[in-house]
Enzyme design. Structure first.
Site, mmCIF file in Angstrom:
data_model
loop_
_atom_site.group_PDB
_atom_site.id
_atom_site.type_symbol
_atom_site.label_atom_id
_atom_site.label_comp_id
_atom_site.label_asym_id
_atom_site.label_seq_id
_atom_site.Cartn_x
_atom_site.Cartn_y
_atom_site.Cartn_z
ATOM 1 N N TYR A 99 0.207 70.863 67.787
ATOM 2 C CA TYR A 99 -1.027 71.153 68.373
ATOM 3 C C TYR A 99 -2.155 70.617 67.573
ATOM 4 O O TYR A 99 -2.098 70.387 66.483
ATOM 5 C CB TYR A 99 -1.020 72.540 68.276
ATOM 6 C CG TYR A 99 -2.422 73.428 68.790
ATOM 7 C CD1 TYR A 99 -2.473 73.896 70.219
ATOM 8 C CD2 TYR A 99 -3.591 73.477 68.034
ATOM 9 C CE1 TYR A 99 -3.739 74.529 70.626
ATOM 10 C CE2 TYR A 99 -4.651 73.820 68.516
ATOM 11 C CZ TYR A 99 -4.729 74.534 69.820
ATOM 12 O OH TYR A 99 -5.773 74.809 70.235
ATOM 13 N N GLU A 187 -8.300 70.185 73.374
ATOM 14 C CA GLU A 187 -7.337 70.384 73.088
ATOM 15 C C GLU A 187 -6.115 69.498 73.461
ATOM 16 O O GLU A 187 -5.992 69.247 74.697
ATOM 17 C CB GLU A 187 -6.967 71.777 73.466
ATOM 18 C CG GLU A 187 -5.978 72.476 72.814
ATOM 19 C CD GLU A 187 -5.749 73.886 73.581
ATOM 20 O OE1 GLU A 187 -5.869 75.059 73.045
ATOM 21 O OE2 GLU A 187 -5.197 73.941 74.629
#
Ligand code: GDP
Ligand code: MN
Length: 378
Positions: A99, A187
């Protein structure tokens, strides 16, 4: 404003962030003409998250499967959002999911890099269950995110060698993208390790609307409702909620306080519209048209504190475009007497006390629906 994954990926590619080759389609038949290598991953393009779990992401090994999945996904509604487009991309074998994101930490008043070796899943879940797996690095607003910080971050994820170098480049470019595109969130989840390389499998980008004037060629906001778009065209701030009391006020602070009062007395705002400072009769007429147009409105509550805005201008707007739903008006401040006189001539009594007005609005909202006739005093 949120972007669709395919739009975000186009921007990622411009910043040198690797994304799998892909094409957007809107008709199942289009899968037959794709210049892409199988297996493909077919992904619903919606602005809500968790598409994977909702069945909006499917892998196809051949054109037959691609067509079946495309038909199924293009007919889906995910969390209330109808799927209108689909991203077909070359699927990759995933060895590990990371992530990586940059966002704004408002309490620290700076950009923060967030990374985790537990990617692929919902990051909120990781934060809840294994917070030690989330690494946050604040970015100095003057120095920016430095390449050495990108390498430190990658090392903390356990990366080494060429993968570490790739990670550092992606992180640095993602930061550059956030700043140059005026994003609030950039993101990548998952940032996948595949064949020894890192690739952005998913892309999420939220742009700061306050900076949209710096990016005139951007696509229109897909999340705005028709009424929100209409309000924007007239320079009115309008937000939709899901109750049944429409709210018009002047000034963000007063509008927020009005929402709180209505909620306090047990009412549910349907929307709120800020006519702003110095609103003209014309602006008020527009405001009334927009705020009461939403289906299911039972009452309109107009809360005006005249400062630069003049009560008589507001009152004229109200009588010239009198809404067809029951209405409660609170009017005080500049030219209050003139404003009241204009309203009273049409049989509309305005409150002075906002609390009493809010209670009345909530009470009226509970009454059985009644017809209000135009031109007749209530
Ligand atoms: P989200 O559910 O909306 O966040 O959509 P993502 O694009 O993040 O995809 C969700 C999950 O689907 C990923 O975490 C992967 O596990 C899986 N997935 C997506 N694309 C691929 C792919 O190309 N290959 C493989 N093997 N899995 C994929
Ligand atoms: Mn994702």
């Amino acid at each position: 404003m949120k972007l669709f994954e395919y739009q975000a990926k186009e921007i990622f590619a411009r910043y040198g962030i690797p994304v799998p080759p892909g094409t957007v389609i809107t008709q199942p038949g289009e899968v037959e003409h794709l210049a892409l290598r199988y297996p493909l991953v077919l992904k619903a393009q919606v602005l809500v998250g968790g598409r994977g779990k909702a069945g909006g992401i499917k892998i196809a090994r051949n054109p037959q499967e691609a067509r079946e999945h495309a038909e199924a996904i293009l007919g889906m509604t995910i969390k209330g959002e109808q799927v209108r487009a689909l991203l077909a991309a070359e699927a990759v074998d995933i060895e590990k999911e990371y992530y990586l994101a940059f966002t704004i930490d408002r309490s620290a008043r700076r950009v923060v890099a967030v990374a985790s070796e537990a990617g692929g899943v919902d990051i909120e879940e990781v934060a809840r269950e294994t917070p030690e797996k989330i690494i946050k690095v604040p970015v100095d607003p003057f120095l920016g995110f430095q390449p050495f910080q990108a390498r430190i971050l990658g090392r903390r994820l356990g990366l080494t060698g060429r993968t570490l170098t790739e990670f550092a480049q992606i992180a640095y470019n993602l930061y550059r993208l956030l700043r140059e595109e005026d994003a609030e969130l950039a993101e990548i989840n998952p940032l996948a390790l595949t064949d020894g390389h890192l690739v952005a499998i998913d892309a999420k980008l939220i742009l700061d609307d306050n900076a949209s004037y710096r990016h005139p060629d951007r696509p229109a906001d897909q999340e705005m409702t028709e009424l929100e778009r209409m309000a924007k065209e007239h320079d009115l701030s309008y937000v939709e909620l899901d109750g049944d009391i429409a709210i018009i006020g002047n000034g963000a602070g007063l509008v927020m306080a009005t929402l709180d009062m209505v909620a306090h007395f047990g009412g549910r705002p349907a929307n709120f519209l800020d006519v702003g400072g110095g609103a003209s009769t014309e602006a008020m007429k527009q405001a009334l048209a927009i705020a009461t147009r939403k289906p299911g409105i039972r009452v309109l509550f107009v809360n005006i504190f005249g400062g630069i805005t003049r009560c008589d201008d507001i009152a004229r707007g109200i009588v010239e475009n009198r809404p067809s739903v029951p209405m409660v008006v609170r009017l005080t401040g500049t030219n209050e007497e003139e404003g009241r006189a204009i309203l009273e001539a049409q049989g509309i009594r305005a409150f002075t006390d906002p609390v009493e007005a809010a209670q009345e609005a909530v009470r009226l909202g509970r009454e059985p629906v009644q017809e209000v006739h135009h031109g007749h005093p209530r």
